[in-house]
Design a protein around this motif. Structure first.
Motif, mmCIF file in Angstrom:
data_model
loop_
_atom_site.group_PDB
_atom_site.id
_atom_site.type_symbol
_atom_site.label_atom_id
_atom_site.label_comp_id
_atom_site.label_asym_id
_atom_site.label_seq_id
_atom_site.Cartn_x
_atom_site.Cartn_y
_atom_site.Cartn_z
ATOM 1 N N VAL A 144 -11.634 -0.654 4.958
ATOM 2 C CA VAL A 144 -11.049 -0.724 3.620
ATOM 3 C C VAL A 144 -9.636 -1.277 3.756
ATOM 4 O O VAL A 144 -8.882 -0.873 4.649
ATOM 5 C CB VAL A 144 -11.009 0.659 2.952
ATOM 6 C CG1 VAL A 144 -10.238 0.610 1.632
ATOM 7 C CG2 VAL A 144 -12.428 1.170 2.731
ATOM 8 N N VAL A 145 -9.276 -2.187 2.886
ATOM 9 C CA VAL A 145 -7.904 -2.693 2.810
ATOM 10 C C VAL A 145 -7.242 -2.070 1.596
ATOM 11 O O VAL A 145 -7.778 -2.141 0.476
ATOM 12 C CB VAL A 145 -7.874 -4.230 2.715
ATOM 13 C CG1 VAL A 145 -6.442 -4.728 2.522
ATOM 14 C CG2 VAL A 145 -8.494 -4.854 3.971
ATOM 15 N N ALA A 146 -6.103 -1.442 1.811
ATOM 16 C CA ALA A 146 -5.347 -0.794 0.741
ATOM 17 C C ALA A 146 -3.887 -1.212 0.846
ATOM 18 O O ALA A 146 -3.487 -1.895 1.788
ATOM 19 C CB ALA A 146 -5.490 0.725 0.816
ATOM 20 N N ALA A 147 -3.096 -0.804 -0.118
ATOM 21 C CA ALA A 147 -1.704 -1.241 -0.190
ATOM 22 C C ALA A 147 -0.748 -0.147 0.253
ATOM 23 O O ALA A 147 -0.987 1.044 0.022
ATOM 24 C CB ALA A 147 -1.358 -1.674 -1.611
ATOM 25 N N LYS A 148 0.322 -0.562 0.863
ATOM 26 C CA LYS A 148 1.412 0.363 1.146
ATOM 27 C C LYS A 148 1.957 0.911 -0.177
ATOM 28 O O LYS A 148 1.979 0.217 -1.181
ATOM 29 C CB LYS A 148 2.521 -0.341 1.928
ATOM 30 C CG LYS A 148 2.090 -0.813 3.307
ATOM 31 C CD LYS A 148 3.195 -1.563 4.025
ATOM 32 C CE LYS A 148 2.727 -2.062 5.382
ATOM 33 N NZ LYS A 148 3.779 -2.835 6.088
ATOM 34 N N ARG A 149 2.348 2.168 -0.151
ATOM 35 C CA ARG A 149 2.841 2.917 -1.319
ATOM 36 C C ARG A 149 1.726 3.294 -2.297
ATOM 37 O O ARG A 149 1.994 3.825 -3.369
ATOM 38 C CB ARG A 149 3.958 2.163 -2.057
ATOM 39 C CG ARG A 149 5.205 1.953 -1.210
ATOM 40 C CD ARG A 149 6.308 1.263 -1.977
ATOM 41 N NE ARG A 149 5.954 -0.099 -2.357
ATOM 42 C CZ ARG A 149 6.752 -0.930 -2.990
ATOM 43 N NH1 ARG A 149 7.965 -0.540 -3.363
ATOM 44 N NH2 ARG A 149 6.370 -2.162 -3.300
#
Length: 370
Positions: free
Chosen positions: A115-120
């Protein structure tokens, strides 16, 4: 009953106008946080209360494997309101469950794990959703599973580089909430769509906080003109009653795997959700969020603050001396309840029924506090 975090007196009742609550001494507070956006149509809207009371007197609960009129109606209503083709609906009890389901469905349908997710980012506190949540304080000590790669939010090139043939899903908030109220830069959500299309991955939009008119349209992704493969919604869906949903495209639904929940689509939360959706539409609350949100941000931008950002009535005010001090002063000196979004951001998520008078009061109070 939970205690009122800024004082000794717990919140006891909500007022008839839906935007105020009172403590046991009768002090009136303007609720500019709506309990983390869980009261989009205001506290105790009569239509929601009537729907809940009517359903509770008819059938309180029956397990999810038995069809009920309210559950079927909510399936149909959410499918009708879904952006694009994410018309297959699974109901649950919370936002983190909705994200768990989306990740499970995407992994099963793609046969992939990453899974690719975002920082913060913030996607919830159960293990799967927690793995895609950036802040270390939420993750520490829980042996959070891997297979999640974090990229800078808003960096389209970094996102494109991270998404490949091993990616099951890209999970993004169209506007980051807990991470500081950060709207997606122009073109970013489309770049995510393109990267997922190229790699055969699922694009999942977490609209748990941004959905249901909060940003000025029913779904925040509609403003960018980008259709996801899955969308999650919760918080305000039941006006505070525990209900959430995962909406997915046909290609995911056809190979979503085995999933379920005892309390999925309980009659009372479904009745509350149907009434909430009716009020949102009948009272034009998405349009009101857009108009009053623009007015509020314009007033806040004139203050001595570092930044004002957001969409609709999802507003972040970055202050210079820390959010907690400002939040305490707003509550104790001005009877306004707001929320943090990190150490330096005051987050405003009022009911979508607020008007310019309420916005003026918030601006004046923050001016005094800061």
């Amino acid at each position: 009953m939970s205690g009122f975090v800024f004082g000794e007196k717990p919140i006891q009742v909500a007022s008839g106008d839906g935007v105020h609550v009172y403590d046991e001494s009768g002090t009136e507070y303007l609720d500019a946080g709506a309990s983390y956006a869980c009261a989009p149509v205001g506290h105790c809207h009569p239509a929601v209360v009537d729907a809940v009371e009517s359903q509770a007197s008819d059938l309180l609960f029956v397990q999810g494997s038995y069809p009920t009129e309210t559950r079927t109606a909510l399936y149909d209503r959410l499918a009708d309101l879904a952006p694009g083709g994410v018309e297959n609906v699974w109901l649950c009890n919370s936002g983190t469950e909705a994200n768990e389901a989306a990740l499970k469905f995407a992994r099963h349908a793609t046969g992939r794990e990453t899974v690719v997710a975002a920082k913060r980012a913030f996607h919830g506190r159960t293990l799967g959703a927690l793995a895609a949540t950036w802040k270390q304080q939420y993750r520490e000590g829980f042996a959070v599973p891997g297979n999640v790669e974090f990229v800078d939010y808003g960096d389209a090139d970094a996102l494109a580089e991270a998404v490949d043939e091993e990616t099951a899903a890209v999970l993004l908030e169209p506007v980051q909430g807990e991470g500081g109220v950060n709207p997606a830069p122009e073109g970013y959500l489309q770049a995510a769509r393109d990267a997922c299309d190229d790699a055969g991955a699922a694009l999942v939009f977490d609209e748990i906080q941004t959905g249901l008119g909060r940003t000025g349209s029913l779904w925040a992704c509609e403003q960018a003109g980008v259709e996801p493969d899955a969308l999650t919604v919760a918080k305000g869906l039941g006006s505070g009653l525990p209900v959430g949903a995962t909406l997915v495209a046909d290609w995911i639904a056809e190979d979503a795997g085995d999933h379920g929940s005892t309390f999925s689509g309980g009659p009372v939360p479904c009745a509350a959700a149907l009434a909430t959706l009716d009020v949102l539409e009948d009272e034009g609350l998405a349009a009101n969020a857009a108009d009053v949100g623009d007015y509020l941000r314009a007033g806040l931008s004139a203050l001595d603050v570092r930044d004002v950002r957001g969409e609709g009535l999802m507003v972040g005010v970055e202050v210079k001396r820390g959010a907690n001090r400002a939040l305490r002063a707003l509550a104790l000196e001005h009877e306004i309840l707001a929320l943090p979004a990190g150490r330096t951001v005051v987050r405003l998520l009022p009911p979508l029924t607020v008007d310019e008078r309420h916005a003026d009061r918030v601006v004046a109070a923050l001016d005094d506090v800061l």
